[in-house]
Design an enzyme around this catalytic site. Structure first.
Site: not given
Length: 421
Positions: A171, A174, A281, A357
């Site tokens: 993504h 990010e 991410h 994350e």
């Protein structure tokens, strides 16, 4: 405020599988032009003016609720210096618009604002070049090309018996993920000129394949989640039910036409195999670093649960910015989505695999004192990337066979996470 400036966040291309146009990431420069007609009369006796910035479509963003508790990044120097960015403490979200203020001085009229400090393609190419020229036993190769023809760079280093793949920035919005990659590669290859015993050990234990940016097109085009063809790459790792609800209809993925980035990485992984995998991410809503596991996949078992717990426990010992109690709510047995990257890799290679994350927000557990020059941002993302070598070395002897049964220390036990905090 003397002036109000209204801005709209640009949308990603339409995503076929998810049937929507994602948007949330923003990055822009604002320069005070005192000679502009709109500024006439504002500077009488003043050396600065106060501007209120209004992101008027923030309430329509993909994760609009995540703007609550968020603080905008800004810099008044170079946007390409990641350590120059600070937070706007007066950022506010009313459910519709995201706002903050900035005082522009006549002597320094320019400021840059961003959802998270950008990681430029020029910086990416510089990082890859440094890896290629590092003088250690590292090779840089292209796994394939993106939709717009950019290389999917992969750094291979180490000659250990276990294969570790770490990919970043599926993504593109990010950007903390590529700062993470930079920290990891700097320590592993000694790009800062320092010798590191853990890095040396890691290269004996693993053969690493590290992809700093899976989605260069999306990064350059300022997208939040998609590549140049409008595909959310983290939903392209195997065929899935087609949108529209037609029974039996399937959405084919990955394909060379829509998602060549995933196609190229997965083809390379099938060639090398995989013993441990991380997909790195950033998360818009949760103010924590965390690792989402593959609990919902058929392959999940006591072995993978023990490895997941031990990896996270060791990571916390190496870097207090990692924690285990807050994450996405785990999927129920058999409820995992196999077209999500880390789920697919866990199932495909019967290995420890997770989605790591990092937050856009300030860290929940940071004290007000730390939310200054050492607040959550690019530097701490780099440090988190560097410190992942410690937990990898810790779990390496246990990744295959019955070695996982030796992980009996209570401090290494798996903790079932929750998204409540």
């Amino acid at each position: 405020c003397d002036v109000h400036v209204t801005v709209k966040i640009r949308k990603d291309p339409y995503t076929e599988l998810e049937s929507k146009e994602h948007f949330q990431y923003f990055s822009f420069r604002s320069t005070l032009n005192r000679d502009a007609p709109a500024m006439k009369g504002l500077f009488q006796g003043k050396k600065s003016i106060k501007v209120k910035y209004i992101l008027e479509n923030a309430g329509e963003a993909s994760y609009a609720h995540a703007f609550r508790g968020y603080s905008t990044f800004y810099t008044q120097t170079s946007p390409f210096d990641p350590d120059s960015w600070r937070r706007k403490d007066d950022t506010a979200f009313d459910g519709g618009a995201l706002t903050w203020t900035h005082v522009h001085d006549l002597d320094s009229p320019t400021a840059c604002f961003a959802y998270f400090p950008p990681y430029s393609y020029e910086r990416h190419l510089g990082l890859v070049a440094k890896c290629a020229e590092s003088g250690v036993d590292a090779t840089v190769r292209s796994l394939g090309q993106s939709v717009e023809g950019r290389e999917i760079d992969c750094v291979k280093v180490g000659n250990g018996p276990r294969t570790c793949w770490i990919i970043h920035r599926q993504h593109p919005g990010e950007s903390m993920a590529e700062f993470y990659a930079e920290g990891l590669l700097t320590r592993l290859l000694g790009l800062d000129g320092k010798w590191d015993s853990v890095a040396a050990k890691a290269k004996e234990l693993f053969t690493f394949h590290i992809v700093p940016n899976v989605n260069p097109d999306g990064s350059i085009n300022g997208h939040l989640r998609t590549n140049a063809a409008g595909q959310n790459l983290n939903r392209e790792w195997c065929p899935s039910p087609a949108p529209g609800g037609v029974e039996g209809a399937m959405y084919d993925a990955p394909t060379v036409e829509r998602s060549p980035e995933v196609f190229s990485v997965l083809r390379a992984m099938d060639g090398t195999g995989c013993d441990v995998f991380l997909d790195v991410h950033g998360d818009e809503a949760l103010p924590f670093n965390f690792l989402a596991g593959s609990e919902g996949m058929p392959v999940w078992c006591d072995r993978l649960m023990s490895l997941h717990g031990a990896f996270l426990a060791s990571y916390q010992r190496a870097n207090p910015d990692m924690q285990a109690r807050v994450s996405y709510e785990p999927d129920g047995p058999g409820q995992g989505m196999p077209h999500i990257c880390s789920n697919q890799i866990a199932q495909r290679f019967d290995c420890l695999a997770g989605t790591l994350e990092m937050p856009f927000k300030e860290m929940h557990e940071d004290t007000p004192e730390r939310r200054g020059e050492d607040g959550w941002g690019p530097d701490r993302a780099r440090r988190l990337g560097a410190s992942v070598l410690d937990p990898l070395c810790y779990v390496q002897p246990h990744l295959r066979g019955d070695g996982w049964s030796e992980l009996t220390d209570e401090s290494d036990a798996y903790i079932r996470p929750t998204d409540k905090y």
